[in-house]
Design a protein around this motif. Structure first.
Motif, PDB file in Angstrom:
ATOM      1  N   HIS A 104      -4.021  -2.408  -5.552  1.00  0.00           N
ATOM      2  CA  HIS A 104      -4.903  -1.606  -6.431  1.00  0.00           C
ATOM      3  C   HIS A 104      -5.625  -0.502  -5.686  1.00  0.00           C
ATOM      4  CE1 HIS A 104      -9.277  -2.925  -6.302  1.00  0.00           C
ATOM      5  NE2 HIS A 104      -9.438  -2.209  -7.393  1.00  0.00           N
ATOM      6  N   ILE A 105      -5.996  -0.761  -4.426  1.00  0.00           N
ATOM      7  CA  ILE A 105      -6.551   0.338  -3.608  1.00  0.00           C
ATOM      8  C   ILE A 105      -5.796   0.359  -2.281  1.00  0.00           C
ATOM      9  CG2 ILE A 105      -8.583   1.341  -2.482  1.00  0.00           C
ATOM     10  CD1 ILE A 105     -10.376  -0.410  -4.191  1.00  0.00           C
ATOM     11  N   VAL A 106      -5.406   1.545  -1.840  1.00  0.00           N
ATOM     12  CA  VAL A 106      -4.846   1.702  -0.501  1.00  0.00           C
ATOM     13  C   VAL A 106      -5.904   2.439   0.324  1.00  0.00           C
ATOM     14  CG1 VAL A 106      -2.913   2.502   0.886  1.00  0.00           C
ATOM     15  CG2 VAL A 106      -2.546   1.939  -1.531  1.00  0.00           C
ATOM     16  N   ASP A 136     -17.346   4.683   4.985  1.00  0.00           N
ATOM     17  CA  ASP A 136     -18.214   3.579   4.571  1.00  0.00           C
ATOM     18  C   ASP A 136     -18.971   3.904   3.285  1.00  0.00           C
ATOM     19  OD1 ASP A 136     -19.960   5.437   5.414  1.00  0.00           O
ATOM     20  OD2 ASP A 136     -20.962   4.206   6.930  1.00  0.00           O
ATOM     21  N   THR A 137     -18.441   4.850   2.480  1.00  0.00           N
ATOM     22  CA  THR A 137     -19.158   5.171   1.237  1.00  0.00           C
ATOM     23  C   THR A 137     -18.781   4.230   0.107  1.00  0.00           C
ATOM     24  OG1 THR A 137     -17.523   6.749   0.396  1.00  0.00           O
ATOM     25  CG2 THR A 137     -19.240   7.630   1.847  1.00  0.00           C
ATOM     26  N   TYR A 138     -17.837   3.298   0.346  1.00  0.00           N
ATOM     27  CA  TYR A 138     -17.377   2.406  -0.721  1.00  0.00           C
ATOM     28  C   TYR A 138     -17.503   0.946  -0.305  1.00  0.00           C
ATOM     29  CZ  TYR A 138     -14.419   0.226  -4.243  1.00  0.00           C
ATOM     30  OH  TYR A 138     -13.954  -0.567  -5.258  1.00  0.00           O
ATOM     31  N   PHE A 139     -17.968   0.130  -1.226  1.00  0.00           N
ATOM     32  CA  PHE A 139     -17.974  -1.318  -1.016  1.00  0.00           C
ATOM     33  C   PHE A 139     -17.337  -1.989  -2.227  1.00  0.00           C
ATOM     34  CE2 PHE A 139     -19.703  -5.505  -1.815  1.00  0.00           C
ATOM     35  CZ  PHE A 139     -19.460  -6.131  -0.603  1.00  0.00           C
ATOM     36  N   PRO A 140     -16.492  -3.003  -2.055  1.00  0.00           N
ATOM     37  CA  PRO A 140     -16.014  -3.613  -0.832  1.00  0.00           C
ATOM     38  C   PRO A 140     -14.785  -2.919  -0.252  1.00  0.00           C
ATOM     39  CG  PRO A 140     -15.303  -4.899  -2.739  1.00  0.00           C
ATOM     40  CD  PRO A 140     -16.052  -3.718  -3.265  1.00  0.00           C
ATOM     41  N   GLY A 141     -14.857  -2.593   1.035  1.00  0.00           N
ATOM     42  CA  GLY A 141     -13.772  -1.869   1.690  1.00  0.00           C
ATOM     43  C   GLY A 141     -12.755  -2.798   2.334  1.00  0.00           C
ATOM     44  N   LYS A 142     -11.960  -2.233   3.241  1.00  0.00           N
ATOM     45  CA  LYS A 142     -10.833  -3.009   3.803  1.00  0.00           C
ATOM     46  C   LYS A 142     -11.280  -4.231   4.602  1.00  0.00           C
ATOM     47  CE  LYS A 142     -10.116  -0.060   7.822  1.00  0.00           C
ATOM     48  NZ  LYS A 142      -9.301   0.967   8.404  1.00  0.00           N
ATOM     49  N   ASP A 143     -12.478  -4.147   5.246  1.00  0.00           N
ATOM     50  CA  ASP A 143     -12.933  -5.293   6.037  1.00  0.00           C
ATOM     51  C   ASP A 143     -13.298  -6.471   5.141  1.00  0.00           C
ATOM     52  OD1 ASP A 143     -12.573  -3.738   8.203  1.00  0.00           O
ATOM     53  OD2 ASP A 143     -14.698  -3.169   8.401  1.00  0.00           O
ATOM     54  N   SER A 175      -5.074  -2.604   2.475  1.00  0.00           N
ATOM     55  CA  SER A 175      -5.238  -2.447   1.028  1.00  0.00           C
ATOM     56  C   SER A 175      -6.050  -3.606   0.487  1.00  0.00           C
ATOM     57  CB  SER A 175      -3.857  -2.440   0.360  1.00  0.00           C
ATOM     58  OG  SER A 175      -3.262  -3.728   0.436  1.00  0.00           O
ATOM     59  N   THR A 176      -6.231  -3.622  -0.817  1.00  0.00           N
ATOM     60  CA  THR A 176      -6.764  -4.818  -1.449  1.00  0.00           C
ATOM     61  C   THR A 176      -5.581  -5.780  -1.637  1.00  0.00           C
ATOM     62  OG1 THR A 176      -6.378  -3.986  -3.685  1.00  0.00           O
ATOM     63  CG2 THR A 176      -8.513  -3.492  -2.693  1.00  0.00           C
TER      64      THR A 176
END
Ligand code: DGY
Length: 434
Positions: free
Chosen positions: A71-73, A79-86, A102-103
């Motif tokens: 859904h997200i690559v 770091d402007t988006y949560f939840p990110g790849k980590d 990705s998710t």
């Protein structure tokens, strides 16, 4: 009103990234989202066919080994988006694509009908057909993934295990499922509410549920069978499955144009027949005169009407007697003269909220789907009303993420919400005005 064609193109070009993909909106959504990429490609095709092709091929490069398209690559670090790849940690899965963080979840399967639309728009049909020929099997493998790994009862319907997989993130229909869960109160820093008024976004408690579902999937290393056995959220979504059926139809049409008739097309035909039957049996609610969601975990229909209820019109699903009832439900609930079409949730229900994300606002991608749906059903007046309302909202308010369905607002600063310069609003505007 004044046309905004150049502005629409500028929105898309300014959101286009050097990595060959388009972000939905600066700051708020800084990566490539699956169903966004599909709608964005349709808009790009109207003025830059190469970028449209790249949008799709970039997304497909991130496909997992099992055919899943995430859904997200996370093409870049920000770091402007949560939840990110980590947080998502797709590398927990053996199936993940190691080159593209990705998710571990999906989004509605739009690529089949997007490729068909790109072929309609392209002036150089031969070139576009050659491109489609290179990509089509990848989309087929994505459908095979759904019918093999996401269909627990082998009945022809794919489940989703997360509300973000539906695309309709915080719709009131999920509230009934949240009531069956009691997730911990996670400690996390929301980033979306630094870009958008919190009144227009999901609540923190809703985010606890969203994160908890991901934690469960991570615990099982994103293995589908384990998620199906343990996730408290397991839903058959009429929007998701209608788009899958529509995309099956498109894949078959495109294989035929390529002169291909093989085991893949045979499988597609079999899935299609089974899917259409099961859809009408399991997702039709005679009491609501509409298609509704089915909660597989709790074995019951979710009794809510939303814009997703009308997505089946876009696919070869709705038999004549259901069409009459579905149209009547739409006219009674969604087409009032004081509302713009189409609210994303039943405007006569007390869960309706005209400002909060997927709890009521109008979304241009849903309008595009439902517009084509009514057109396909031969209800031209309703189709045109939806198209005109979409164009009016954008020409009045600009390329916002979502729009207030109420025509008369108490406050003149209201009317359009969420992210600014939102890519699919611009992309589908370019397609709708054609
Ligand atoms: C969000 O972050 O709200 C996105 O819609 C998730 O896909």
């Amino acid at each position: 009103m004044v046309r905004r064609v150049n502005e629409a193109k500028e929105v898309l070009l300014s959101n286009y990234q050097p990595g060959g993909f388009t972000i939905p909106s600066k700051g708020l959504y800084p990566f490539q989202w699956k169903w966004d990429a599909g709608f964005i490609a349709i808009g790009l095709a109207h003025f830059d066919i190469e970028k449209a092709k790249t949008e799709i091929s970039t997304l497909l490069k991130a496909q997992w080994k099992n055919g899943m398209i995430p859904h997200i690559v996370f093409h870049t670090d920000t770091d402007t988006y949560f939840p990110g790849k980590d947080f998502h940690q797709s590398n927990l899965s053996k199936q993940a694509n190691p080159d593209y963080p990705s998710t571990g979840m999906v989004q509605p399967p739009v690529l089949g009908f997007v490729l068909e639309r790109l072929l309609e728009i392209a002036t150089d049909k031969k070139d576009m057909l050659a491109f489609i020929g290179e990509q089509l099997d990848k989309v087929y493998y994505n459908h095979e993934y759904f019918y093999t790994h996401r269909d627990v009862n082998q009945e022809g319907l794919a489940y989703i295990y997360h509300n973000w997989e539906s695309g309709t993130d915080n719709s009131p229909m999920w509230d009934a499922i949240w009531e069956t869960m009691d997730p911990p109160h996670y400690k996390f820093e929301r980033r979306d509410t630094t870009h958008v008024d919190p009144e227009q976004r999901p609540t923190n408690r809703e985010y606890d549920h969203y994160l908890h579902l991901i934690e469960i999937a991570k615990k099982y290393h994103y293995e589908d069978a384990k998620i199906a056995a343990h996730s408290p959220f397991l839903v058959l979504d009429p929007l998701f499955n209608a788009l899958l059926i529509k995309s099956n139809e498109s894949l078959l049409a495109l294989y035929q144009k390529l002169g291909i008739d093989n085991q893949k097309t045979k499988n597609l035909k079999q899935w299609q027949e089974k899917a259409i039957n099961a859809f009408n049996k399991k997702l039709w609610s005679p009491t609501h005169g509409a298609y509704v969601h089915y909660d597989l975990r709790n074995q019951k229909q979710l009794p809510y009407i939303s814009s997703s209820s009308f997505a089946p019109l876009f696919a070869p699903i709705v038999p004549p007697e259901k069409l009459v009832a579905l149209n009547q439900t739409f006219q009674e609930k969604f087409s009032a003269a004081n509302l713009y079409c189409c609210a994303s949730f039943d405007p006569t229900h007390n869960g309706f909220n005209p400002k909060r994300y997927w709890r009521g606002p109008v979304w241009i991608n849903m309008n595009w789907i439902i517009y084509h749906g009514f057109k396909r059903a031969g209800a031209i007046q309703t189709a045109n009303r939806i198209k005109e309302d979409s164009i009016t909202l954008i020409e009045k308010y600009g390329f916002k993420e979502y729009f207030d369905p109420r025509k008369k607002l108490e406050n003149t600063t209201e009317g359009a919400y969420g992210g600014d310069n939102f890519s699919w609003s611009a992309a589908l505007y370019l397609d709708l005005i054609k």
